[in-house]
Scaffold this active site. Structure first.
Site, mmCIF file in Angstrom:
data_model
loop_
_atom_site.group_PDB
_atom_site.id
_atom_site.type_symbol
_atom_site.label_atom_id
_atom_site.label_comp_id
_atom_site.label_asym_id
_atom_site.label_seq_id
_atom_site.Cartn_x
_atom_site.Cartn_y
_atom_site.Cartn_z
ATOM 1 N N TYR A 20 0.898 -1.209 -0.097
ATOM 2 C CA TYR A 20 0.064 0.062 0.008
ATOM 3 C C TYR A 20 0.719 1.271 0.024
ATOM 4 O O TYR A 20 0.611 1.974 0.784
ATOM 5 C CB TYR A 20 -0.846 -0.032 1.320
ATOM 6 C CG TYR A 20 -1.844 -0.970 1.039
ATOM 7 C CD1 TYR A 20 -3.086 -0.829 0.274
ATOM 8 C CD2 TYR A 20 -1.664 -2.265 1.753
ATOM 9 C CE1 TYR A 20 -4.089 -2.006 0.180
ATOM 10 C CE2 TYR A 20 -2.720 -3.369 1.583
ATOM 11 C CZ TYR A 20 -3.644 -3.082 0.769
ATOM 12 O OH TYR A 20 -4.939 -4.248 0.717
ATOM 13 N N TYR A 148 -11.580 -7.817 6.684
ATOM 14 C CA TYR A 148 -10.627 -8.067 5.560
ATOM 15 C C TYR A 148 -10.239 -9.554 5.318
ATOM 16 O O TYR A 148 -9.886 -10.444 6.309
ATOM 17 C CB TYR A 148 -9.411 -7.271 6.325
ATOM 18 C CG TYR A 148 -8.037 -7.357 5.357
ATOM 19 C CD1 TYR A 148 -8.218 -6.595 4.288
ATOM 20 C CD2 TYR A 148 -7.166 -8.447 5.585
ATOM 21 C CE1 TYR A 148 -6.854 -6.585 3.523
ATOM 22 C CE2 TYR A 148 -6.125 -8.660 4.631
ATOM 23 C CZ TYR A 148 -5.931 -7.658 3.553
ATOM 24 O OH TYR A 148 -5.012 -7.855 2.800
ATOM 25 N N ASP A 249 -12.468 -17.246 8.320
ATOM 26 C CA ASP A 249 -11.045 -16.905 7.724
ATOM 27 C C ASP A 249 -10.258 -16.593 9.062
ATOM 28 O O ASP A 249 -10.340 -15.489 9.823
ATOM 29 C CB ASP A 249 -11.196 -15.530 7.094
ATOM 30 C CG ASP A 249 -9.632 -15.104 6.580
ATOM 31 O OD1 ASP A 249 -8.787 -15.442 7.098
ATOM 32 O OD2 ASP A 249 -9.711 -14.030 5.790
ATOM 33 N N LYS A 278 -0.545 -16.897 7.923
ATOM 34 C CA LYS A 278 0.204 -16.016 8.979
ATOM 35 C C LYS A 278 1.090 -16.896 9.706
ATOM 36 O O LYS A 278 2.268 -17.163 9.376
ATOM 37 C CB LYS A 278 -0.612 -15.119 9.336
ATOM 38 C CG LYS A 278 -1.291 -14.167 8.484
ATOM 39 C CD LYS A 278 -1.775 -12.633 9.036
ATOM 40 C CE LYS A 278 -1.816 -11.552 8.160
ATOM 41 N NZ LYS A 278 -3.118 -11.157 7.556
HETATM 42 C C1 LIG Z 1 -3.630 -11.109 6.053
HETATM 43 C C2 LIG Z 1 -4.895 -11.681 6.179
HETATM 44 C C3 LIG Z 1 -5.484 -12.468 4.723
HETATM 45 C C4 LIG Z 1 -4.483 -12.424 3.629
HETATM 46 O O1 LIG Z 1 -3.241 -13.136 3.675
HETATM 47 P P1 LIG Z 1 -1.963 -12.697 2.700
HETATM 48 O O2 LIG Z 1 -1.132 -13.945 3.164
HETATM 49 O O3 LIG Z 1 -1.672 -11.400 3.024
HETATM 50 O O4 LIG Z 1 -2.510 -13.039 1.391
HETATM 51 C C5 LIG Z 1 -6.562 -12.740 4.669
HETATM 52 N N1 LIG Z 1 -7.381 -12.773 5.618
HETATM 53 C C6 LIG Z 1 -7.265 -12.381 6.871
HETATM 54 C C7 LIG Z 1 -8.032 -12.515 7.968
HETATM 55 C C8 LIG Z 1 -5.847 -11.811 7.067
HETATM 56 O O5 LIG Z 1 -5.368 -10.971 8.083
#
Ligand SMILES: *Cc1c(COP(=O)(O)O)cnc(C)c1O
Length: 427
Positions: A20, A148, A249, A278
């Protein structure tokens, strides 16, 4: 042939995009030489305590001897091999572990390279599921405002429409449905009225909906908001009632960050599809996974395609799987609930003084996450060097200034972090 700090910055300034960022007015980044434990060591000789765990991921700290060894050991067997028609022990071990430790009922694991791709995979699974069930009109998603889910097109379409800049991409993004962000905080008294907006939207649109997608309990990059487990349980019930899949997610929340190994456990639910990323590899390598239930996998494979239509080149990369196996082993063999509990306590106490600042809207902590929400967006060009001056690495966005340190951080380093918050944020 090594580059000086000036040479690195020069090349960076001329040629490199950062997350960004603008190539015209980018703030000069700090050059990192090495990292160890909770420290980021800059080329200029300074050492910073990492308050971000490199965006939720570096839970055991940097340069961990056992994680390093897991990688080098795997390296001498193979760095990579294609996954089409071939398999290997690191992937098998990881899949077995993930099925064991995630909520009961998730049986099949699809590996990919990044969180955003794991979300794309989850969304494709949901669409293929309904297609195979002869209901191809069920192909839209409902998600929560302030959510997100990543930066690729499918993921973007379910991110918060405002912070996700849907305006900019309106011509190309699939139109999805949004419900208000959950209004009941994590520990706040619950009543069913908090489900009325999502209930009404699901009642209205369910015949065209494939799934609800949400971040369980903690909305991360879209707002750093914590919400009630009752809400999550309520959504699960709605999904069952109206025939929708639930995609959780847990890319940010997975592996202990919220005080449970997976945030779904706060509500004792199993989603139909689960995304991980992550902290999966302890922050060492890029790897993500999408898990689904037997019912979802079976339906997909009985459909016209006869298979799930996705297959990344670097699927189940052995180095990444090997380091993920070791990271999970380290986590499960540690007293992580106590470590997270302690971080929550230290953050709660240490950030409390910020609540009295007239520039501060709210201070909240959950698990290994502490958030100071400001009334106005912070000035990054001022606040970043101010934190660096205090010896800490903190990367706010908008009005949110937050800490989510590596789990191995000690109380003295935590105190340095929270004192820096009090000092830097003081009006
Ligand atoms: C960081 C994140 C993503 C995206 O993951 P990337 O490895 O950056 O593509 C998707 N969902 C959530 C909840 C996140 O925190």
């Amino acid at each position: 042939m090594s580059l000086s700090e000036d040479q690195i910055l020069n090349i960076d300034n001329r040629h490199i995009w950062h997350p960004y960022s603008s190539v015209n007015t980018a703030m000069q980044p700090y050059v990192v030489d090495s990292c160890n434990g909770v420290n980021i060591n800059l080329k200029n000789g300074r050492s910073l305590i990492d308050g971000m765990a490199s965006w939720w991921s570096m839970i055991h700290g940097y340069n961990h001897p056992e994680l390093n060894l897991a990688l080098t050991t795997q390296l001498s067997d193979m760095a990579h091999v294609m996954f089409g028609g071939l398999t290997h022990e690191p992937a098998a071990q990881l899949a077995k572990t993930l099925v064991e430790i995630t909520p009961q009922g998730l049986e099949h694991v699809f590996f990919s390279d990044s969180g955003s791709v794991a979300v794309e995979v989850a969304m494709k699974m949901a669409v293929q599921f309904w297609h195979a069930r002869k209901q191809p009109q069920k192909n839209r998603f409902i998600s929560l405002r302030s959510g997100y889910h990543g930066d690729t097109f499918g993921a973007m379409s379910v991110c918060d429409p405002v912070t996700g800049m849907h305006q900019l991409f309106s011509e190309v993004l699939t139109q999805q449905h949004f419900t208000e962000a959950p209004q009941c905080g994590f520990n706040e008294p619950w009543n069913e009225g908090y489900l009325s907006d999502i209930t009404q939207k699901i009642e209205q649109y369910h015949s065209t909906l494939a799934a609800v997608i949400l971040e369980p309990i903690v909305q991360g990059a879209g707002g750093m908001r914590f919400y009630s487990p009752h809400y999550l349980r309520g959504v699960k019930v709605l999904c069952e009632k109206y025939n929708l899949l639930l995609i959780a997610d847990e890319i940010a929340t997975g592996f202990g960050r919220t005080g449970k190994l997976f945030a779904c456990e706060h509500a004792e639910i199993t989603p139909d599809i689960l995304c991980l990323g992550k902290a999966l590899t302890g922050g060492y390598m890029t790897l993500a996974a999408t898990l689904c239930t037997q019912a979802v996998a079976e339906a997909i494979c009985e459909g016209d395609a006869g298979c799930f239509m996705h297959g990344p080149t670097f699927m189940a990369n052995p180095l990444a799987c090997a380091v993920a196996n070791k990271s999970i082993e380290l986590l499960l063999n540690s007293d992580w609930p106590n470590a997270i509990d302690n971080i929550q306590q230290q953050l709660t106490d240490g950030l409390a003084p910020c609540a009295s600042f007239n520039t501060v809207q709210d201070v909240r902590c959950l698990g290994g996450i502490g958030v100071v929400e400001m009334k106005e967006p912070v000035n990054m060009a001022e606040i970043t060097p101010a934190f660096v001056e205090e010896g800490v690495w903190v990367r706010p966005f908008g009005t949110r200034v937050y800490i989510m340190p590596p789990y191995v951080i000690n109380n003295s380093d935590l105190a340095t972090l929270t004192s820096a918050f009090v000092k830097v944020l003081k009006p």
